[in-house]
Design a protein around this motif. Structure first.
Motif, PDB file in Angstrom:
ATOM      1  N   ALA A  96       0.840  -1.205   0.000  1.00  0.00           N
ATOM      2  CA  ALA A  96       0.000   0.000   0.000  1.00  0.00           C
ATOM      3  C   ALA A  96       0.870   1.248   0.000  1.00  0.00           C
ATOM      4  CB  ALA A  96      -0.922  -0.013   1.221  1.00  0.00           C
ATOM      5  N   PHE A  97       1.404   1.579  -1.164  1.00  0.00           N
ATOM      6  CA  PHE A  97       2.265   2.765  -1.249  1.00  0.00           C
ATOM      7  C   PHE A  97       1.489   4.037  -0.911  1.00  0.00           C
ATOM      8  CE2 PHE A  97       4.261   6.286  -3.663  1.00  0.00           C
ATOM      9  CZ  PHE A  97       5.484   6.286  -3.022  1.00  0.00           C
ATOM     10  N   GLY A  98       0.216   4.068  -1.275  1.00  0.00           N
ATOM     11  CA  GLY A  98      -0.614   5.260  -1.038  1.00  0.00           C
ATOM     12  C   GLY A  98      -0.732   5.655   0.422  1.00  0.00           C
ATOM     13  N   THR A  99      -0.470   4.710   1.341  1.00  0.00           N
ATOM     14  CA  THR A  99      -0.515   5.038   2.783  1.00  0.00           C
ATOM     15  C   THR A  99       0.845   4.836   3.451  1.00  0.00           C
ATOM     16  OG1 THR A  99      -1.260   2.791   3.314  1.00  0.00           O
ATOM     17  CG2 THR A  99      -2.970   4.464   3.029  1.00  0.00           C
ATOM     18  N   ALA A 100       1.890   4.704   2.653  1.00  0.00           N
ATOM     19  CA  ALA A 100       3.228   4.441   3.209  1.00  0.00           C
ATOM     20  C   ALA A 100       3.764   5.605   4.029  1.00  0.00           C
ATOM     21  CB  ALA A 100       4.212   4.102   2.090  1.00  0.00           C
ATOM     22  N   HIS A 101       3.164   6.804   3.839  1.00  0.00           N
ATOM     23  CA  HIS A 101       3.640   7.973   4.589  1.00  0.00           C
ATOM     24  C   HIS A 101       2.921   8.113   5.933  1.00  0.00           C
ATOM     25  CE1 HIS A 101       0.066   9.122   2.477  1.00  0.00           C
ATOM     26  NE2 HIS A 101       0.096  10.395   2.809  1.00  0.00           N
ATOM     27  N   ARG A 102       2.076   7.132   6.261  1.00  0.00           N
ATOM     28  CA  ARG A 102       1.353   7.187   7.533  1.00  0.00           C
ATOM     29  C   ARG A 102       1.867   6.084   8.471  1.00  0.00           C
ATOM     30  NH1 ARG A 102      -2.439  10.717   6.039  1.00  0.00           N
ATOM     31  NH2 ARG A 102      -3.412  10.569   4.001  1.00  0.00           N
ATOM     32  N   MET A 113       4.442  -1.692  -4.382  1.00  0.00           N
ATOM     33  CA  MET A 113       5.299  -0.869  -3.526  1.00  0.00           C
ATOM     34  C   MET A 113       6.727  -0.839  -4.067  1.00  0.00           C
ATOM     35  SD  MET A 113       5.209   0.780  -0.509  1.00  0.00           S
ATOM     36  CE  MET A 113       5.070   0.364   1.202  1.00  0.00           C
ATOM     37  N   ALA A 114       7.229  -1.999  -4.472  1.00  0.00           N
ATOM     38  CA  ALA A 114       8.592  -2.078  -5.010  1.00  0.00           C
ATOM     39  C   ALA A 114       8.714  -1.248  -6.290  1.00  0.00           C
ATOM     40  CB  ALA A 114       8.959  -3.539  -5.278  1.00  0.00           C
ATOM     41  N   ALA A 151      10.393   6.020  -8.307  1.00  0.00           N
ATOM     42  CA  ALA A 151      10.699   7.279  -7.617  1.00  0.00           C
ATOM     43  C   ALA A 151      12.206   7.469  -7.503  1.00  0.00           C
ATOM     44  CB  ALA A 151      10.062   7.291  -6.230  1.00  0.00           C
ATOM     45  N   ASP A 152      12.913   6.365  -7.266  1.00  0.00           N
ATOM     46  CA  ASP A 152      14.375   6.451  -7.141  1.00  0.00           C
ATOM     47  C   ASP A 152      15.049   6.837  -8.456  1.00  0.00           C
ATOM     48  OD1 ASP A 152      14.488   6.008  -4.443  1.00  0.00           O
ATOM     49  OD2 ASP A 152      14.671   3.838  -4.612  1.00  0.00           O
ATOM     50  N   LYS A 153      14.414   6.480  -9.572  1.00  0.00           N
ATOM     51  CA  LYS A 153      14.974   6.872 -10.873  1.00  0.00           C
ATOM     52  C   LYS A 153      14.977   8.395 -11.015  1.00  0.00           C
ATOM     53  CE  LYS A 153      13.626   2.752 -13.460  1.00  0.00           C
ATOM     54  NZ  LYS A 153      12.592   2.187 -14.350  1.00  0.00           N
ATOM     55  N   GLY A 158       6.089   3.486   6.361  1.00  0.00           N
ATOM     56  CA  GLY A 158       5.806   2.168   5.797  1.00  0.00           C
ATOM     57  C   GLY A 158       7.004   1.540   5.107  1.00  0.00           C
ATOM     58  N   VAL A 159       7.877   2.386   4.561  1.00  0.00           N
ATOM     59  CA  VAL A 159       9.091   1.904   3.883  1.00  0.00           C
ATOM     60  C   VAL A 159      10.159   1.581   4.922  1.00  0.00           C
ATOM     61  CG1 VAL A 159      10.940   2.541   2.283  1.00  0.00           C
ATOM     62  CG2 VAL A 159       8.569   3.199   1.793  1.00  0.00           C
ATOM     63  N   LYS A 160      10.307   2.494   5.865  1.00  0.00           N
ATOM     64  CA  LYS A 160      11.306   2.318   6.931  1.00  0.00           C
ATOM     65  C   LYS A 160      11.056   1.028   7.708  1.00  0.00           C
ATOM     66  CE  LYS A 160      13.141   4.654  11.007  1.00  0.00           C
ATOM     67  NZ  LYS A 160      12.770   5.487  12.148  1.00  0.00           N
ATOM     68  N   ALA A 161       9.788   0.739   7.984  1.00  0.00           N
ATOM     69  CA  ALA A 161       9.438  -0.447   8.784  1.00  0.00           C
ATOM     70  C   ALA A 161       9.885  -1.747   8.118  1.00  0.00           C
ATOM     71  CB  ALA A 161       7.932  -0.473   9.027  1.00  0.00           C
ATOM     72  N   ILE A 162       9.841  -1.776   6.794  1.00  0.00           N
ATOM     73  CA  ILE A 162      10.281  -2.982   6.066  1.00  0.00           C
ATOM     74  C   ILE A 162      11.802  -3.032   5.987  1.00  0.00           C
ATOM     75  CG2 ILE A 162      10.195  -4.226   3.851  1.00  0.00           C
ATOM     76  CD1 ILE A 162       7.465  -4.214   5.047  1.00  0.00           C
ATOM     77  N   ASN A 163      12.424  -1.883   5.776  1.00  0.00           N
ATOM     78  CA  ASN A 163      13.884  -1.840   5.578  1.00  0.00           C
ATOM     79  C   ASN A 163      14.683  -2.046   6.856  1.00  0.00           C
ATOM     80  OD1 ASN A 163      13.877  -1.488   2.819  1.00  0.00           O
ATOM     81  ND2 ASN A 163      13.744   0.737   2.931  1.00  0.00           N
ATOM     82  N   GLU A 164      14.062  -1.778   8.006  1.00  0.00           N
ATOM     83  CA  GLU A 164      14.800  -1.886   9.286  1.00  0.00           C
ATOM     84  C   GLU A 164      15.192  -3.320   9.579  1.00  0.00           C
ATOM     85  OE1 GLU A 164      13.507   1.836  12.108  1.00  0.00           O
ATOM     86  OE2 GLU A 164      12.221   0.108  12.086  1.00  0.00           O
TER      87      GLU A 164
END
Length: 309
Positions: free
Chosen positions: A57-63, A85-86, A92-94, A303-309
């Motif tokens: 859910a990228f649309g809510t990844a900032h929450r 999400m990937a 975005a990284d591009k 939401g991104v940080k939680a997966i990467n940690e």
């Protein structure tokens, strides 16, 4: 399978009884205030329903909600991004890292205040910054122009001027509308005309970019190698004021056909591209309006940080 609740006996039971290939859909998590509060106990109850956590859910990844961020800690060895999400992060990284030049950002929409941090962040990266939509009238007013009854943020005039100065300092070409499609009321059947920027009559309002602006913006976009588009050029929902947004969409498509990478940044831009049937003619259409903006501003998404940690 469908559960009438997202936690509790029935949800636990149904989750345990799932056969291979079956899916269990839980009731809306936001019926519990703990979801949006990011409650750890609530997240733990949800976590007990599965063995692997996938956030798509990228649309809510900032929450930092219970199901989008907090829950990941209960799956230390089994938390993953979903395909969407990937793809969102990859695209975005591009833009953020190693964008091919010339890099053009197109900013539209109604308010400068919504995009300040994004614009400031982009001034470090882009070659061209195009500003259209309602926010352009704040820049016109700040420059001493007459904008009639057009949308304006009177408390952001100094900010608009400071962004113009920052662009100059950083060698970024800042393009503002030269002319506008104006109307005597906010309606599709309004009387319309064309007015130079800063020369809109008192009782008229600008609702789209004009023909000279379309030509200028389209040329810059067509020559770009990387394009980020966030926000329409006018009130594209009304047929009388869709031409500017349509022209920019066509220019983005043309550049993409010539090998440019184009990212359409969620929200109204995505809606515009969909309205014109061009979703498959650009490189990527983001599903996350707010999430993409924050990611582009350089913020860490919970939401991104939680997966990467």
């Amino acid at each position: 399978e469908f559960a009438d609740d997202c936690i509790g006996a029935q949800a636990t039971e149904k989750a345990a009884e799932l056969e291979k290939g079956e899916v269990l859909l839980l009731e809306n998590l936001r019926f519990y205030k703990e979801e949006e509060k990011g409650d750890k106990d609530f997240a733990e109850k949800l976590a007990k329903l599965g063995d692997i956590y996938v956030n798509d859910a990228f649309g809510t990844a900032h929450r930092a909600h219970a199901s989008t961020a907090v829950i990941a800690q209960f799956f230390p060895e089994a938390k993953y991004f979903g395909y969407l999400m990937a793809a969102e992060l990859d695209n975005a990284d591009k833009i953020l890292n190693g964008a091919a030049k010339p890099f053009t950002a197109i900013m539209g929409g109604s308010k400068v205040s919504d995009k300040i941090q994004l614009i400031e962040s982009l001034l470090e990266k882009v070659d061209n910054l195009i500003i259209g939509g309602g926010m352009a009238y704040t820049f016109a007013k700040a420059n001493g122009g007459n904008i009639g009854t057009s949308l304006v943020e009177l408390d952001k005039l100094d900010l608009a001027n400071s962004l113009v100065e920052k662009a100059k300092e950083k060698g970024v070409k800042l393009l503002l509308p030269l002319d506008n499609i104006v109307a005597d009321k906010f309606a599709n059947d309004a009387n319309t005309g064309v007015a130079k920027t800063g020369e809109i009559a008192d009782d008229w309002m600008g609702l789209d970019i004009g023909p000279e602006t379309v030509e200028l913006f389209s040329q810059v976009v067509a020559e770009s190698k990387t394009i980020l588009w966030n926000g329409p050029m006018g009130v594209f929902e009304m047929e009388s004021f869709e031409k500017g947004t349509r022209a920019i969409a066509d220019a983005v498509v043309e550049a993409t056909e010539k090998g440019a990478f184009s990212l359409i940044g969620g929200g109204d831009s995505a809606a515009a591209v969909a309205k014109f049937g061009l979703e498959n003619e650009v490189s990527y259409v983001s599903t996350g309006g707010g999430a993409l903006l924050e990611y582009m501003e350089g913020k860490e998404l919970p939401g991104v940080k939680a997966i990467n940690e």
